[in-house]
Design a protein around this motif. Structure first.
Motif, PDB file in Angstrom:
ATOM      1  N   MET A   1     -23.734 -18.090   0.383  1.00 46.03           N
ATOM      2  CA  MET A   1     -24.430 -17.047  -0.364  1.00 46.03           C
ATOM      3  C   MET A   1     -24.732 -15.828   0.508  1.00 46.03           C
ATOM      4  SD  MET A   1     -25.602 -16.336  -3.296  1.00 46.03           S
ATOM      5  CE  MET A   1     -26.787 -15.380  -4.137  1.00 46.03           C
ATOM      6  N   PRO A   2     -25.251 -15.991   1.736  1.00 47.37           N
ATOM      7  CA  PRO A   2     -25.514 -14.790   2.549  1.00 47.37           C
ATOM      8  C   PRO A   2     -24.243 -13.997   2.850  1.00 47.37           C
ATOM      9  CG  PRO A   2     -26.645 -16.674   3.485  1.00 47.37           C
ATOM     10  CD  PRO A   2     -25.765 -17.194   2.394  1.00 47.37           C
ATOM     11  N   ARG A   3     -23.112 -14.688   3.009  1.00 45.31           N
ATOM     12  CA  ARG A   3     -21.853 -13.992   3.292  1.00 45.31           C
ATOM     13  C   ARG A   3     -21.451 -13.104   2.111  1.00 45.31           C
ATOM     14  NH1 ARG A   3     -16.172 -16.919   4.917  1.00 45.31           N
ATOM     15  NH2 ARG A   3     -15.068 -15.019   5.458  1.00 45.31           N
ATOM     16  N   ILE A   4     -21.649 -13.615   0.898  1.00 46.70           N
ATOM     17  CA  ILE A   4     -21.320 -12.833  -0.297  1.00 46.70           C
ATOM     18  C   ILE A   4     -22.207 -11.602  -0.391  1.00 46.70           C
ATOM     19  CG2 ILE A   4     -21.361 -12.869  -2.824  1.00 46.70           C
ATOM     20  CD1 ILE A   4     -20.557 -15.818  -2.662  1.00 46.70           C
ATOM     21  N   LEU A   5     -23.498 -11.756  -0.086  1.00 45.90           N
ATOM     22  CA  LEU A   5     -24.411 -10.615  -0.148  1.00 45.90           C
ATOM     23  C   LEU A   5     -24.060  -9.559   0.899  1.00 45.90           C
ATOM     24  CD1 LEU A   5     -27.819 -12.411  -0.724  1.00 45.90           C
ATOM     25  CD2 LEU A   5     -26.464 -11.125  -2.380  1.00 45.90           C
ATOM     26  N   ILE A   6     -23.636  -9.990   2.071  1.00 49.05           N
ATOM     27  CA  ILE A   6     -23.221  -9.037   3.106  1.00 49.05           C
ATOM     28  C   ILE A   6     -21.983  -8.278   2.658  1.00 49.05           C
ATOM     29  CG2 ILE A   6     -22.287  -8.847   5.444  1.00 49.05           C
ATOM     30  CD1 ILE A   6     -24.192 -11.152   6.217  1.00 49.05           C
ATOM     31  N   VAL A   7     -21.020  -8.971   2.080  1.00 51.31           N
ATOM     32  CA  VAL A   7     -19.793  -8.319   1.603  1.00 51.31           C
ATOM     33  C   VAL A   7     -20.117  -7.331   0.484  1.00 51.31           C
ATOM     34  CG1 VAL A   7     -17.600  -8.716   0.418  1.00 51.31           C
ATOM     35  CG2 VAL A   7     -18.263 -10.182   2.322  1.00 51.31           C
ATOM     36  N   ILE A   8     -20.970  -7.724  -0.449  1.00 47.75           N
ATOM     37  CA  ILE A   8     -21.359  -6.819  -1.541  1.00 47.75           C
ATOM     38  C   ILE A   8     -22.068  -5.588  -0.981  1.00 47.75           C
ATOM     39  CG2 ILE A   8     -22.871  -6.575  -3.544  1.00 47.75           C
ATOM     40  CD1 ILE A   8     -22.179  -9.475  -4.246  1.00 47.75           C
ATOM     41  N   GLY A   9     -22.944  -5.791  -0.009  1.00 43.75           N
ATOM     42  CA  GLY A   9     -23.644  -4.668   0.617  1.00 43.75           C
ATOM     43  C   GLY A   9     -22.693  -3.724   1.319  1.00 43.75           C
ATOM     44  N   LEU A  10     -21.715  -4.280   2.031  1.00 41.86           N
ATOM     45  CA  LEU A  10     -20.734  -3.431   2.708  1.00 41.86           C
ATOM     46  C   LEU A  10     -19.865  -2.665   1.715  1.00 41.86           C
ATOM     47  CD1 LEU A  10     -19.632  -5.754   5.637  1.00 41.86           C
ATOM     48  CD2 LEU A  10     -21.029  -3.686   5.768  1.00 41.86           C
ATOM     49  N   LEU A  11     -19.506  -3.304   0.609  1.00 46.49           N
ATOM     50  CA  LEU A  11     -18.728  -2.612  -0.418  1.00 46.49           C
ATOM     51  C   LEU A  11     -19.527  -1.474  -1.047  1.00 46.49           C
ATOM     52  CD1 LEU A  11     -16.890  -5.578  -2.171  1.00 46.49           C
ATOM     53  CD2 LEU A  11     -15.906  -3.827  -0.684  1.00 46.49           C
ATOM     54  N   LEU A  12     -20.806  -1.707  -1.297  1.00 46.72           N
ATOM     55  CA  LEU A  12     -21.653  -0.642  -1.846  1.00 46.72           C
ATOM     56  C   LEU A  12     -21.812   0.502  -0.844  1.00 46.72           C
ATOM     57  CD1 LEU A  12     -24.415  -2.687  -3.679  1.00 46.72           C
ATOM     58  CD2 LEU A  12     -22.641  -1.271  -4.712  1.00 46.72           C
ATOM     59  N   LEU A  13     -21.950   0.165   0.426  1.00 46.45           N
ATOM     60  CA  LEU A  13     -22.041   1.190   1.461  1.00 46.45           C
ATOM     61  C   LEU A  13     -20.752   2.009   1.527  1.00 46.45           C
ATOM     62  CD1 LEU A  13     -23.640   2.410   3.851  1.00 46.45           C
ATOM     63  CD2 LEU A  13     -22.467   0.735   5.292  1.00 46.45           C
ATOM     64  N   LEU A  14     -19.623   1.331   1.479  1.00 48.95           N
ATOM     65  CA  LEU A  14     -18.330   2.009   1.502  1.00 48.95           C
ATOM     66  C   LEU A  14     -18.157   2.912   0.282  1.00 48.95           C
ATOM     67  CD1 LEU A  14     -15.596   2.264   2.974  1.00 48.95           C
ATOM     68  CD2 LEU A  14     -14.783   0.426   1.501  1.00 48.95           C
ATOM     69  N   ALA A  15     -18.556   2.419  -0.882  1.00 46.48           N
ATOM     70  CA  ALA A  15     -18.460   3.234  -2.100  1.00 46.48           C
ATOM     71  C   ALA A  15     -19.369   4.459  -1.999  1.00 46.48           C
ATOM     72  CB  ALA A  15     -18.818   2.404  -3.327  1.00 46.48           C
ATOM     73  N   GLY A  16     -20.541   4.297  -1.412  1.00 44.13           N
ATOM     74  CA  GLY A  16     -21.458   5.424  -1.240  1.00 44.13           C
ATOM     75  C   GLY A  16     -20.909   6.473  -0.289  1.00 44.13           C
TER      76      GLY A  16
END
Length: 66
Positions: A1-16
């Motif tokens: 679960m923490p790995r998925i949250l990190i990936v989602i956070g990085l994707l949101l950062l990249l999109a931003g």
């Protein structure tokens, strides 16, 4: 679960960070998206954009799970 949250956070950062480039894409203004404008309100229903995003997301998940 923490790995998925990190990936989602990085994707949101990249999109931003890529937002100026992403805003040039015609997403949200595709044929089939419904826009109703009246004097006091605006209703926007992005049907085609949601279908396209769903297809792309499903394809990416299919590739990842292979």
């Amino acid at each position: 679960m923490p790995r998925i949250l990190i990936v989602i956070g990085l994707l949101l950062l990249l999109a931003g960070l890529c937002w100026p480039l992403l805003s040039r894409l015609p997403l949200g203004r595709l044929p089939g998206d419904i826009l109703i404008q009246r004097q006091n309100f605006t209703v926007y229903i992005p049907i085609t954009t949601c279908v396209l995003a769903s297809i792309i997301f499903s394809f990416v998940l299919w590739i990842i799970r292979r």
